[in-house]
Scaffold this active site. Structure first.
Site, PDB file in Angstrom:
ATOM      1  N   LYS A 197      -3.511   4.552  -2.045  1.00 46.93           N
ATOM      2  CA  LYS A 197      -4.732   5.357  -1.327  1.00 46.93           C
ATOM      3  C   LYS A 197      -5.164   6.373  -1.893  1.00 46.93           C
ATOM      4  CE  LYS A 197      -5.086   2.357   1.921  1.00 46.93           C
ATOM      5  NZ  LYS A 197      -6.288   1.383   2.544  1.00 46.93           N
ATOM      6  N   LEU A 226      -4.205  -2.486   9.607  1.00 46.96           N
ATOM      7  CA  LEU A 226      -2.993  -2.421  10.098  1.00 46.96           C
ATOM      8  C   LEU A 226      -2.392  -3.483  11.202  1.00 46.96           C
ATOM      9  CD1 LEU A 226      -1.678   1.296  10.598  1.00 46.96           C
ATOM     10  CD2 LEU A 226      -0.884  -0.590   8.716  1.00 46.96           C
ATOM     11  N   LYS A 238      -1.074  -0.883  -4.167  1.00 51.79           N
ATOM     12  CA  LYS A 238      -2.469  -0.149  -3.836  1.00 51.79           C
ATOM     13  C   LYS A 238      -2.325   0.993  -3.349  1.00 51.79           C
ATOM     14  CE  LYS A 238      -5.701  -1.593  -0.082  1.00 51.79           C
ATOM     15  NZ  LYS A 238      -6.504  -2.288   0.389  1.00 51.79           N
ATOM     16  N   THR A 266       0.754  -1.198   0.222  1.00 53.78           N
ATOM     17  CA  THR A 266       0.217  -0.071  -0.041  1.00 53.78           C
ATOM     18  C   THR A 266       1.014   1.124   0.112  1.00 53.78           C
ATOM     19  OG1 THR A 266      -1.825  -1.215   1.141  1.00 53.78           O
ATOM     20  CG2 THR A 266      -1.856   1.315   1.461  1.00 53.78           C
ATOM     21  N   LYS A 276     -11.682  -9.471   5.187  1.00 61.57           N
ATOM     22  CA  LYS A 276     -10.743  -9.250   6.273  1.00 61.57           C
ATOM     23  C   LYS A 276     -11.232 -10.017   7.438  1.00 61.57           C
ATOM     24  CE  LYS A 276      -9.328  -4.697   4.539  1.00 61.57           C
ATOM     25  NZ  LYS A 276      -9.802  -3.263   4.709  1.00 61.57           N
ATOM     26  N   ASP A 305      -7.649   2.496  -3.772  1.00 66.63           N
ATOM     27  CA  ASP A 305      -8.364   2.129  -2.534  1.00 66.63           C
ATOM     28  C   ASP A 305      -8.879   3.741  -2.051  1.00 66.63           C
ATOM     29  OD1 ASP A 305      -9.940   1.597  -0.329  1.00 66.63           O
ATOM     30  OD2 ASP A 305      -8.507   0.419   0.521  1.00 66.63           O
TER      31      ASP A 305
HETATM   32  C1  LIG Z   1      -3.135  -2.372   5.352  1.00 64.40           C
HETATM   33  C2  LIG Z   1      -3.969  -2.594   4.200  1.00 64.40           C
HETATM   34  N1  LIG Z   1      -3.177  -2.588   2.945  1.00 64.40           N
HETATM   35  C3  LIG Z   1      -5.075  -1.750   3.949  1.00 64.40           C
HETATM   36  O1  LIG Z   1      -5.081  -0.598   3.343  1.00 64.40           O
HETATM   37  N2  LIG Z   1      -6.207  -1.932   4.791  1.00 64.40           N
HETATM   38  C4  LIG Z   1      -7.459  -1.095   4.957  1.00 64.40           C
HETATM   39  C5  LIG Z   1      -7.095   0.202   5.771  1.00 64.40           C
HETATM   40  C6  LIG Z   1      -6.707  -0.457   6.891  1.00 64.40           C
HETATM   41  C7  LIG Z   1      -6.615   0.584   8.186  1.00 64.40           C
HETATM   42  O2  LIG Z   1      -6.986   1.777   8.242  1.00 64.40           O
HETATM   43  O3  LIG Z   1      -5.848  -0.086   8.993  1.00 64.40           O
HETATM   44  C8  LIG Z   1      -8.156  -0.950   3.793  1.00 64.40           C
HETATM   45  O4  LIG Z   1      -9.141  -0.175   3.809  1.00 64.40           O
HETATM   46  O5  LIG Z   1      -8.299  -1.740   2.959  1.00 64.40           O
HETATM   47 MG   LIG Z   2      -9.819  -1.071   1.635  1.00 68.91          MG
END
Ligand SMILES: C[C@H](N)C(=O)N[C@@H](CCC(=O)O)C(=O)O
Ligand SMILES: [Mg+2]
Length: 361
Positions: free
Chosen positions: A162, A297, A160, A135, A267, A190
């Site tokens: 954000k 996380l 990935k 990410t 998840k 994402d």
């Molecule tokens: C860590 C993973 N790649 C991720 O992005 N997970 C979540 C958000 C996790 C968080 O805020 O702890 C996601 O939205 O997919």
């Molecule tokens: Mg997500």
């Protein structure tokens, strides 16, 4: 092998750099650890991430749920009767999925030890190696481009990205990343619920026109807006993956039957552990909907449980298990081997942990 005692502790692991999404910024992992001890002296470990903005779970609520609601329901039960244990976990209280996940993971760890088998083999044993993305936190386009170059140098083939804070900047972010790393690397986005449905459609069509070649987009709109999610899914070509909109098997069934998304992100912290994640896999298999196995996380402890599940099921085709890859250090000895993007399972029973360092109980 009977459950004798359930202890609750905490683990703290620093991140390589701040983790930033449209929902939150975090500098270190501070998760709850559950340690289950049996009358035979076996120990099972689980972890819960307090992701309040997504699950509603906090460190305090997780500790309280495990100690006061879940533990009294399962102490004394036989590990081999995993069906009864999981039923009792689910009925002990509603929601609190991260607390349930931590207990579920520790129970599966013991279930594997009881059967002298790694968990992924008990669940289906489909593959022995999985490949994760990494990410890239939402920041300025320049910083995200630099972080993407760094990730590619580490060998990651899928990033990935954000987004979701500001759609005009999001175009600039992806342009900067494509300019920096080219088109050989797969990009998934994402938005963590950051866009409005119409805004998402306009933006994603622009990205399609610019030829950014986006593999999928995760949770473009607010979690409860299933109509909005469906509107986006039906009006863009890029596949849409439901994340925060899907916690339970019932949520997955609704989304799939309404064709509100193309893909589902499973998840453990949302499902309440492996036992409910398996039900989502079965529903998805029936409808031929591919799934991602993701994480919050989390340290290598609970991510290892997700790795076992991901390795066991064919319907899981996309992996976002980068918690350990985002950490500065790894206090967990044993378990699957994480070498940046490549995660390899071994034949140790259960989750295969030798020691959980940095654990305070
Ligand atoms: C860590 C993973 N790649 C991720 O992005 N997970 C979540 C958000 C996790 C968080 O805020 O702890 C996601 O939205 O997919
Ligand atoms: Mg997500």
């Amino acid at each position: 092998m009977k459950i004798k005692e359930i202890q609750v502790g905490q683990i703290s692991v620093p991140l390589k750099k701040s983790f930033k999404t449209a929902l939150r910024t975090v500098d270190k992992i501070e998760d709850i650890v559950v340690k289950i001890i049996t009358d035979t002296g076996h120990i099972g470990y689980g972890e819960a991430a307090p992701t309040a903005v997504i699950t509603g779970d906090t460190k305090g609520s997780i500790k309280c749920a495990v100690e006061n609601y879940i533990a009294p329901q399962i102490i004394g039960l036989e590990i081999e009767n995993i069906e009864e244990i999981m039923n009792r976990i689910d009925k002990s209280l509603i929601k609190n999925t991260s607390a349930k996940a931590a207990v579920d993971i520790a129970i599966y760890d013991l279930f594997g030890q009881f059967h002298k088998s790694p968990i992924y083999k008990l669940l289906g044993g489909y593959r022995k190696e999985i490949i994760s993305d990494l990410t890239i936190s939402v920041n300025s386009p320049e910083e995200m481009a630099e972080d993407s170059i760094e990730a590619v140098k580490r060998g990651y083939k899928t990033l990935k990205i954000k987004v979701g804070l500001d759609s005009q900047m999001d175009i600039k972010r992806i342009q900067a990343i494509r300019d920096a790393i080219g088109y050989d690397i797969d990009l998934r986005l994402d938005a963590n619920q950051g866009w409005k449905p119409k805004e998402a459609v306009v933006l994603l069509r622009k990205m399609e026109d610019k030829g950014f070649n986006i593999e999928l987009v995760e949770q473009p709109v607010i979690a409860n807006d299933l109509e909005g999610l469906k509107y986006v899914t039906q009006n863009v070509n890029i596949p849409i993956l439901a994340d925060e909109s899907v916690f339970s098997p019932v949520d997955a069934l609704k989304i799939i039957q309404n064709r509100a998304a193309d893909l589902i992100n499973i998840k453990l912290m949302k499902t309440g552990g492996i036992h409910n994640a398996l039900k989502i896999c079965s529903i998805a298999e029936v409808y031929g909907v591919e799934c991602m196995l993701g994480c919050m996380l989390e340290s290598k402890l609970s991510v290892s449980a997700a790795v076992h599940l991901a390795a066991s099921k064919k319907i899981i085709t996309k992996i976002d298990l980068d918690g350990p890859g985002l950490c500065k250090e790894d206090p967990i000895e044993g378990g699957p081997e994480f070498k940046d993007y490549k995660i390899t399972l071994n034949d140790e029973p259960g989750l295969g942990f030798k020691n959980i360092g940095n654990l305070s109980i």
